[in-house]
Design a protein around this motif. Structure first.
Motif, PDB file in Angstrom:
ATOM      1  N   SER A  95      13.092  -4.105  -0.505  1.00 35.16           N
ATOM      2  CA  SER A  95      14.490  -4.611  -1.139  1.00 35.16           C
ATOM      3  C   SER A  95      15.481  -3.767  -0.381  1.00 35.16           C
ATOM      4  O   SER A  95      15.453  -2.609  -0.267  1.00 35.16           O
ATOM      5  CB  SER A  95      14.012  -3.682  -3.241  1.00 35.16           C
ATOM      6  OG  SER A  95      14.874  -2.034  -2.548  1.00 35.16           O
ATOM      7  N   PRO A  96      16.865  -4.785  -1.085  1.00 36.83           N
ATOM      8  CA  PRO A  96      17.630  -4.276  -0.590  1.00 36.83           C
ATOM      9  C   PRO A  96      18.447  -2.734  -0.331  1.00 36.83           C
ATOM     10  O   PRO A  96      18.875  -2.010   0.153  1.00 36.83           O
ATOM     11  CB  PRO A  96      18.909  -5.199  -1.339  1.00 36.83           C
ATOM     12  CG  PRO A  96      17.877  -6.108  -1.716  1.00 36.83           C
ATOM     13  CD  PRO A  96      16.600  -5.758  -1.618  1.00 36.83           C
ATOM     14  N   GLU A  97      17.859  -2.363  -1.654  1.00 38.16           N
ATOM     15  CA  GLU A  97      18.069  -1.065  -2.463  1.00 38.16           C
ATOM     16  C   GLU A  97      17.079   0.115  -1.484  1.00 38.16           C
ATOM     17  O   GLU A  97      18.162   0.602  -0.769  1.00 38.16           O
ATOM     18  CB  GLU A  97      17.779  -0.203  -3.657  1.00 38.16           C
ATOM     19  CG  GLU A  97      18.179  -1.293  -4.497  1.00 38.16           C
ATOM     20  CD  GLU A  97      16.942  -2.617  -4.755  1.00 38.16           C
ATOM     21  OE1 GLU A  97      18.226  -3.303  -5.332  1.00 38.16           O
ATOM     22  OE2 GLU A  97      16.245  -2.653  -5.144  1.00 38.16           O
ATOM     23  N   GLY A 111       9.650   4.828   0.607  1.00 42.54           N
ATOM     24  CA  GLY A 111       9.320   3.738  -0.351  1.00 42.54           C
ATOM     25  C   GLY A 111       9.847   2.652   0.406  1.00 42.54           C
ATOM     26  O   GLY A 111       9.589   1.614  -0.451  1.00 42.54           O
ATOM     27  N   VAL A 112      10.112   2.938   1.343  1.00 47.95           N
ATOM     28  CA  VAL A 112       9.991   1.394   2.551  1.00 47.95           C
ATOM     29  C   VAL A 112       7.693   1.296   2.771  1.00 47.95           C
ATOM     30  O   VAL A 112       7.589  -0.318   2.759  1.00 47.95           O
ATOM     31  CB  VAL A 112      10.868   1.416   3.994  1.00 47.95           C
ATOM     32  CG1 VAL A 112      10.460   0.100   4.326  1.00 47.95           C
ATOM     33  CG2 VAL A 112      11.992   1.852   3.047  1.00 47.95           C
ATOM     34  N   ASP A 140       9.162  -6.694 -10.906  1.00 47.13           N
ATOM     35  CA  ASP A 140      10.333  -6.094 -11.572  1.00 47.13           C
ATOM     36  C   ASP A 140      11.487  -5.711 -10.799  1.00 47.13           C
ATOM     37  O   ASP A 140      13.151  -6.576 -12.057  1.00 47.13           O
ATOM     38  CB  ASP A 140      10.193  -4.903 -11.677  1.00 47.13           C
ATOM     39  CG  ASP A 140       8.837  -4.439 -12.370  1.00 47.13           C
ATOM     40  OD1 ASP A 140       8.127  -5.938 -12.826  1.00 47.13           O
ATOM     41  OD2 ASP A 140       8.105  -3.506 -13.068  1.00 47.13           O
ATOM     42  N   ARG A 141      12.084  -6.278  -9.517  1.00 49.95           N
ATOM     43  CA  ARG A 141      13.433  -5.329  -9.235  1.00 49.95           C
ATOM     44  C   ARG A 141      14.238  -7.113  -8.978  1.00 49.95           C
ATOM     45  O   ARG A 141      14.983  -6.714  -9.546  1.00 49.95           O
ATOM     46  CB  ARG A 141      13.189  -5.072  -7.513  1.00 49.95           C
ATOM     47  CG  ARG A 141      13.466  -3.409  -7.595  1.00 49.95           C
ATOM     48  CD  ARG A 141      13.479  -3.038  -6.430  1.00 49.95           C
ATOM     49  NE  ARG A 141      13.603  -1.358  -6.433  1.00 49.95           N
ATOM     50  CZ  ARG A 141      12.022  -1.424  -5.413  1.00 49.95           C
ATOM     51  NH1 ARG A 141      11.482  -2.066  -4.993  1.00 49.95           N
ATOM     52  NH2 ARG A 141      11.837  -0.419  -6.155  1.00 49.95           N
ATOM     53  N   ARG A 142      13.345  -8.098  -9.264  1.00 47.83           N
ATOM     54  CA  ARG A 142      14.170  -9.084  -8.622  1.00 47.83           C
ATOM     55  C   ARG A 142      15.048  -9.674 -10.387  1.00 47.83           C
ATOM     56  O   ARG A 142      15.731 -10.657 -10.240  1.00 47.83           O
ATOM     57  CB  ARG A 142      13.294 -10.440  -8.368  1.00 47.83           C
ATOM     58  CG  ARG A 142      12.657 -10.691  -6.780  1.00 47.83           C
ATOM     59  CD  ARG A 142      12.519 -11.652  -6.242  1.00 47.83           C
ATOM     60  NE  ARG A 142      11.722 -11.384  -5.161  1.00 47.83           N
ATOM     61  CZ  ARG A 142      10.290 -11.458  -4.857  1.00 47.83           C
ATOM     62  NH1 ARG A 142       9.747 -11.467  -5.857  1.00 47.83           N
ATOM     63  NH2 ARG A 142      10.502 -11.276  -3.670  1.00 47.83           N
ATOM     64  N   ARG A 143      14.180  -9.433 -11.574  1.00 50.51           N
ATOM     65  CA  ARG A 143      14.945  -9.723 -12.207  1.00 50.51           C
ATOM     66  C   ARG A 143      16.462  -9.048 -12.640  1.00 50.51           C
ATOM     67  O   ARG A 143      16.354  -8.291 -12.211  1.00 50.51           O
ATOM     68  CB  ARG A 143      13.752  -9.229 -13.738  1.00 50.51           C
ATOM     69  CG  ARG A 143      13.134  -9.947 -14.204  1.00 50.51           C
ATOM     70  CD  ARG A 143      12.279  -9.449 -15.519  1.00 50.51           C
ATOM     71  NE  ARG A 143      11.082  -9.340 -14.955  1.00 50.51           N
ATOM     72  CZ  ARG A 143      10.348  -8.369 -15.382  1.00 50.51           C
ATOM     73  NH1 ARG A 143      10.308  -7.183 -15.590  1.00 50.51           N
ATOM     74  NH2 ARG A 143       8.698  -7.886 -15.048  1.00 50.51           N
ATOM     75  N   GLN A 147       5.462   0.315  -1.371  1.00 50.27           N
ATOM     76  CA  GLN A 147       6.555  -0.427  -1.796  1.00 50.27           C
ATOM     77  C   GLN A 147       5.307  -1.488  -2.685  1.00 50.27           C
ATOM     78  O   GLN A 147       4.132  -2.551  -2.432  1.00 50.27           O
ATOM     79  CB  GLN A 147       7.305  -1.102  -1.627  1.00 50.27           C
ATOM     80  CG  GLN A 147       8.316  -0.323  -1.345  1.00 50.27           C
ATOM     81  CD  GLN A 147       9.882  -1.779  -1.515  1.00 50.27           C
ATOM     82  OE1 GLN A 147       9.635  -2.720  -1.522  1.00 50.27           O
ATOM     83  NE2 GLN A 147      10.512  -1.391  -2.171  1.00 50.27           N
ATOM     84  N   PRO A 148       4.652  -1.523  -4.570  1.00 56.07           N
ATOM     85  CA  PRO A 148       3.931  -1.744  -5.075  1.00 56.07           C
ATOM     86  C   PRO A 148       4.181  -2.777  -6.010  1.00 56.07           C
ATOM     87  O   PRO A 148       5.683  -3.123  -5.328  1.00 56.07           O
ATOM     88  CB  PRO A 148       3.449  -1.112  -6.022  1.00 56.07           C
ATOM     89  CG  PRO A 148       4.910   0.515  -5.927  1.00 56.07           C
ATOM     90  CD  PRO A 148       5.153  -0.138  -5.339  1.00 56.07           C
ATOM     91  N   MET A 149       3.506  -3.988  -5.591  1.00 57.40           N
ATOM     92  CA  MET A 149       3.486  -5.204  -5.824  1.00 57.40           C
ATOM     93  C   MET A 149       4.591  -5.328  -7.097  1.00 57.40           C
ATOM     94  O   MET A 149       5.221  -5.925  -7.135  1.00 57.40           O
ATOM     95  CB  MET A 149       2.654  -5.912  -5.929  1.00 57.40           C
ATOM     96  CG  MET A 149       1.730  -6.637  -4.447  1.00 57.40           C
ATOM     97  SD  MET A 149       2.750  -7.096  -3.353  1.00 57.40           S
ATOM     98  CE  MET A 149       2.857  -8.887  -3.753  1.00 57.40           C
ATOM     99  N   SER A 150       3.934  -4.724  -7.985  1.00 54.19           N
ATOM    100  CA  SER A 150       4.116  -4.810  -9.519  1.00 54.19           C
ATOM    101  C   SER A 150       5.386  -4.409  -9.195  1.00 54.19           C
ATOM    102  O   SER A 150       7.358  -5.089 -10.084  1.00 54.19           O
ATOM    103  CB  SER A 150       3.534  -4.225 -10.052  1.00 54.19           C
ATOM    104  OG  SER A 150       3.207  -2.768 -10.639  1.00 54.19           O
TER     105      SER A 150
END
Length: 77
Positions: A5-7, A63-64, A74-77, A67-70
């Motif tokens: 994720s970008p974050e 965090g990198v 969720d982050r995409r929403r 990273q769990p799939m779920s």
């Protein structure tokens, strides 16, 4: 390849500015073992920041790395 994720990436970029940049011989169970750079060059080091309990890495690198799939979906929403 893990999608990051970008974050998480931003956090890692920040942490790598603060990293201790330690060598292999300086690693302990309390230092982040995240490798940075190319092992074949002089510009290779380990993060060295305090690890998250029970993990080999600091919070940002955990965090990198884990990273769990779920959570990713969720982050995409």
């Amino acid at each position: 390849a893990n999608e990051i994720s970008p974050e998480a990436l931003a956090k890692v970029n920040e942490i790598e500015k603060k990293a201790k940049k330690i060598g292999l011989m300086e690693l302990t169970e309390r230092t982040c073992k995240w490798p940075v750079g190319d092992p074949a060059t002089e510009d290779f080091w380990f993060c060295g920041l305090p690890v998250q309990q029970g993990k080999p890495y600091c919070e940002a690198h955990v965090g990198v790395a884990f990273q769990p799939m779920s959570a990713r979906r969720d982050r995409r929403r």
